[in-house]
Design an enzyme around this catalytic site. Structure first.
Site, PDB file in Angstrom:
ATOM      1  N   PRO A  52      79.332 -38.026  22.033  1.00  0.00           N
ATOM      2  CA  PRO A  52      78.140 -38.594  21.392  1.00  0.00           C
ATOM      3  C   PRO A  52      78.399 -40.046  21.038  1.00  0.00           C
ATOM      4  CG  PRO A  52      79.312 -37.156  19.864  1.00  0.00           C
ATOM      5  CD  PRO A  52      80.004 -37.031  21.184  1.00  0.00           C
ATOM      6  N   MET A  53      77.518 -40.943  21.487  1.00  0.00           N
ATOM      7  CA  MET A  53      77.712 -42.372  21.250  1.00  0.00           C
ATOM      8  C   MET A  53      76.389 -42.993  20.827  1.00  0.00           C
ATOM      9  SD  MET A  53      80.318 -43.348  24.405  1.00  0.00           S
ATOM     10  CE  MET A  53      79.551 -42.247  25.614  1.00  0.00           C
ATOM     11  N   GLN A  90      74.531 -33.369  18.129  1.00  0.00           N
ATOM     12  CA  GLN A  90      75.440 -33.712  17.042  1.00  0.00           C
ATOM     13  C   GLN A  90      74.637 -34.082  15.801  1.00  0.00           C
ATOM     14  OE1 GLN A  90      77.971 -37.381  16.474  1.00  0.00           O
ATOM     15  NE2 GLN A  90      79.621 -35.884  16.740  1.00  0.00           N
ATOM     16  N   CYS A 110      82.680 -40.293  12.489  1.00  0.00           N
ATOM     17  CA  CYS A 110      82.111 -41.631  12.588  1.00  0.00           C
ATOM     18  C   CYS A 110      82.496 -42.466  11.364  1.00  0.00           C
ATOM     19  CB  CYS A 110      80.590 -41.547  12.712  1.00  0.00           C
ATOM     20  SG  CYS A 110      79.803 -43.156  12.913  1.00  0.00           S
ATOM     21  N   ASN A 143      89.970 -36.328  22.209  1.00  0.00           N
ATOM     22  CA  ASN A 143      89.105 -37.473  22.444  1.00  0.00           C
ATOM     23  C   ASN A 143      89.855 -38.735  22.039  1.00  0.00           C
ATOM     24  OD1 ASN A 143      86.535 -39.024  20.559  1.00  0.00           O
ATOM     25  ND2 ASN A 143      86.602 -39.048  22.772  1.00  0.00           N
ATOM     26  N   GLY A 192      90.508 -42.812  24.073  1.00  0.00           N
ATOM     27  CA  GLY A 192      91.287 -43.552  25.050  1.00  0.00           C
ATOM     28  C   GLY A 192      91.381 -42.940  26.434  1.00  0.00           C
TER      29      GLY A 192
END
Length: 336
Positions: free
Chosen positions: A20-21, A73, A103, A214, A216
């Site tokens: 999710p971004m 999310q 976040c 999650n 890199g």
């Protein structure tokens, strides 16, 4: 939206997921990504529980049936609001509901959700209990290894234990600390060092949990390496957005063992009916094409592909032909 009674295998799909971004993984981006991989698990941008309960839920949750399997999310720390939001998500037809505990933005901190929840595992446990009581969907958690001066070797296993005791069986762990004081959200994605070994150690410590890693990850080789080392899944963020072809075009074949090998050019052509439908509903071309700019990295004509779309897609008269014209810069070079 899809038939709400149909069940999708999110457990298998989570072998490879797209993170999710915020401002990136909207419904247009997810549709685009789904054309490249039928199997990867896709996540929405974070939606706050108050916004969903008190706002325009239909707009916030809109998605195309083709996006399945797709997870919502949620952000929040009020068990009651999160339960209400989870019910709404369930009715909307999502396949999973994920709680954001990772976040690091100032806005998220002021709302007492996101990475700050790493300091309140008992509150997270209360939240996920309420969410699980509101749905039969999987309720999952995305977290960091710790925040600020916390010792991740102590904090992470304690967090996993307390939250899993509340019933959560699947976690995605961003293998970095979040520094809530002193680093911007952007800096928090790069500066805190990755600690993959700690996440791998959690695999041994909690053998009954489903753990994804999650942070890199920028190649399918790395994805496979983590799977080979015993992790249940790998979540890819910025690499899947900026270089979707590298991560997603071969994902079904390499990560899921499926006979599905789309091409970048074919993906563009497959987007045309979707684009035409969006424009017919009053949408703008650049709302979709902004997610497609990184489709041809390193290929001859890629710069002109990006330039043509960047300059022309925002125009009032832009149509799907604008995309096909941009594609010519790539295909004509390839044909020479």
């Amino acid at each position: 939206m899809a038939d709400k009674d149909k069940k999708y295998n999110v457990l298998n799909a989570s072998r490879l997921s797209v993170a999710p971004m915020m401002d990136w993984t909207d419904r247009h981006c997810r549709y685009f990504h789904r054309l490249m991989s039928r199997d990867a698990l896709l996540y929405t941008e974070m939606v706050t529980a108050p916004a969903l309960v008190h706002g325009d839920a239909a707009r916030l949750l809109a998605f195309d049936a083709a996006e399945h399997p797709v997870a919502l999310q949620l952000g929040g720390s009020d068990p009651s609001l999160l339960a209400q939001a989870t019910r709404i998500a369930t009715e909307a037809g999502y396949d999973e509901v994920n709680l954001n505990c990772g976040c690091p933005s100032d806005r998220v901190q002021s709302g007492r959700f996101g990475a700050i929840l790493m300091t309140e595992p008992d509150l997270v446990a209360a939240c996920v209990r309420a969410m699980q009581d509101a749905t039969d969907l999987p309720v999952t958690v995305k977290c960091r290894i710790g925040v600020d001066d916390q010792d991740p070797t102590t904090v992470l296993p304690d967090f996993l234990q307390r939250v899993s005791d509340a019933g959560v069986a699947r976690f995605t762990i961003h293998a970095r600390k979040a520094w809530l004081q002193g680093l911007s959200p952007k800096e928090n994605r790069d500066i805190p060092p990755l600690d993959y070994d700690l996440v791998l150690a959690m695999r041994d410590r909690f053998p009954d949990l489903h753990l994804s890693i999650n942070g890199g990850v920028n190649s399918l080789d790395t994805v496979q390496d983590f799977l080979d080392r015993g992790l249940d899944g790998v979540m890819v963020g910025r690499a899947a957005y900026h270089d979707p072809a590298t991560i997603l075009l071969d994902a079904d074949a390499r990560t899921f063992g499926r006979d599905h090998a789309p091409t970048a050019e074919g993906t563009v052509h497959a987007m045309i009916p979707y684009i035409d439908a969006h424009l017919a509903q009053g949408g703008r071309l650049h709302q979709i094409t902004r997610h497609m700019l990184g489709l041809f990295p390193g290929r001859p004509g890629a710069r002109m592909w990006r330039r043509h779309l960047s300059e022309n897609a925002p125009k009032d008269d832009a149509t799907s032909q604008t995309v096909l014209d941009a594609l010519q810069f790539v295909t004509q070079v390839a044909a020479q």
